[in-house]
Design a protein around this motif. Sequence first.
Motif, PDB file in Angstrom:
ATOM      1  N   SER A 240       0.837  -1.203   0.000  1.00  0.00           N
ATOM      2  CA  SER A 240       0.000   0.000   0.000  1.00  0.00           C
ATOM      3  C   SER A 240       0.870   1.250   0.000  1.00  0.00           C
ATOM      4  N   GLN A 241       0.339   2.304  -0.629  1.00  0.00           N
ATOM      5  CA  GLN A 241       1.068   3.558  -0.725  1.00  0.00           C
ATOM      6  C   GLN A 241       0.131   4.709  -0.397  1.00  0.00           C
ATOM      7  N   THR A 242       0.662   5.649   0.350  1.00  0.00           N
ATOM      8  CA  THR A 242      -0.124   6.847   0.664  1.00  0.00           C
ATOM      9  C   THR A 242       0.738   8.091   0.512  1.00  0.00           C
ATOM     10  N   PRO A 243       0.146   9.214   0.091  1.00  0.00           N
ATOM     11  CA  PRO A 243      -1.218   9.314  -0.438  1.00  0.00           C
ATOM     12  C   PRO A 243      -1.298   8.741  -1.849  1.00  0.00           C
TER      13      PRO A 243
ATOM     14  N   CYS B 217       5.300   4.078   1.903  1.00  0.00           N
ATOM     15  CA  CYS B 217       5.079   2.739   1.353  1.00  0.00           C
ATOM     16  C   CYS B 217       5.006   1.724   2.486  1.00  0.00           C
ATOM     17  N   ASP B 218       3.973   0.904   2.459  1.00  0.00           N
ATOM     18  CA  ASP B 218       3.798  -0.172   3.429  1.00  0.00           C
ATOM     19  C   ASP B 218       3.908  -1.490   2.670  1.00  0.00           C
ATOM     20  N   PRO B 219       5.008  -2.225   2.818  1.00  0.00           N
ATOM     21  CA  PRO B 219       5.217  -3.426   2.001  1.00  0.00           C
ATOM     22  C   PRO B 219       4.409  -4.615   2.525  1.00  0.00           C
ATOM     23  N   ILE B 220       4.486  -5.699   1.787  1.00  0.00           N
ATOM     24  CA  ILE B 220       3.871  -6.941   2.230  1.00  0.00           C
ATOM     25  C   ILE B 220       4.638  -7.447   3.450  1.00  0.00           C
ATOM     26  N   SER B 221       3.896  -7.879   4.459  1.00  0.00           N
ATOM     27  CA  SER B 221       4.527  -8.332   5.689  1.00  0.00           C
ATOM     28  C   SER B 221       5.502  -9.483   5.410  1.00  0.00           C
TER      29      SER B 221
END
Lengths: 113, 114
Positions: A5-8, A23-27
């Motif tokens: 996931s990426q914000t914004p 950026c929130d990567p795959i765990s």
Amino acid sequence: GAGVSQTPSNKVTEKGKYVELRCDPISGHTALYWYRQSLGQGPEFLIYFQGTGAADDSGLPNDRFFAVRPEGSVSTLKIQRTERGDSAVYLCASSLTRIDEQYFGPGTRLTVT
Amino acid sequence: AQSVAQPEDQVNVAEGNPLTVKCTYSVSGNPYLFWYVQYPNRGLQFLLKYITGDNLVKGSYGFEAEFNKSQTSFHLKKPSALVSDSALYFCAPHPFGNTGKLIFGQGTTLQVKP
């Protein structure tokens, strides 16, 4: 499971301002990458993290660009004194290891006015 | 300099016909090779990869790719195209070494007509 996931998703900023893209990567993915995609072009590599350290930052265009990954998970791409030429979609990807397939996030569209 | 060439900006095929999207590369060593697809308003998705072994690799959605070392090519193929295959396709070598980066070409737009 959750993807990258990426914000914004969209960011409009004025020339000269500072921006941060998250950026929130795959765990569990130890490798994380940032790319930049301009209109009509393929993604262009910026930086690769292995864990907390930047293993390859050869794609960063200049010293206005900086990225961190302090705990080996979430990463932030930081751009100082933005220029109109920085306008692009910034993509983040993660992978289990550096030789595995990379999973891409939806991107952050940055527009510098 | 390392580079990827996708010589066709666009490939047009009729539904049910075979398709080929071409890719050649100039990368030192023996790179790993990847194909990604980008649908409108969606992120890049992994299709398939070649690491070693059989020159014909199979991937998602019925796609396959043929590796040719002497020609440094990695062409994407599908025996029977679907309208839903219409998208932007990227070939992306991964240089062998300590970096994790992918080198992307400019992409080829595949248009499958009913």
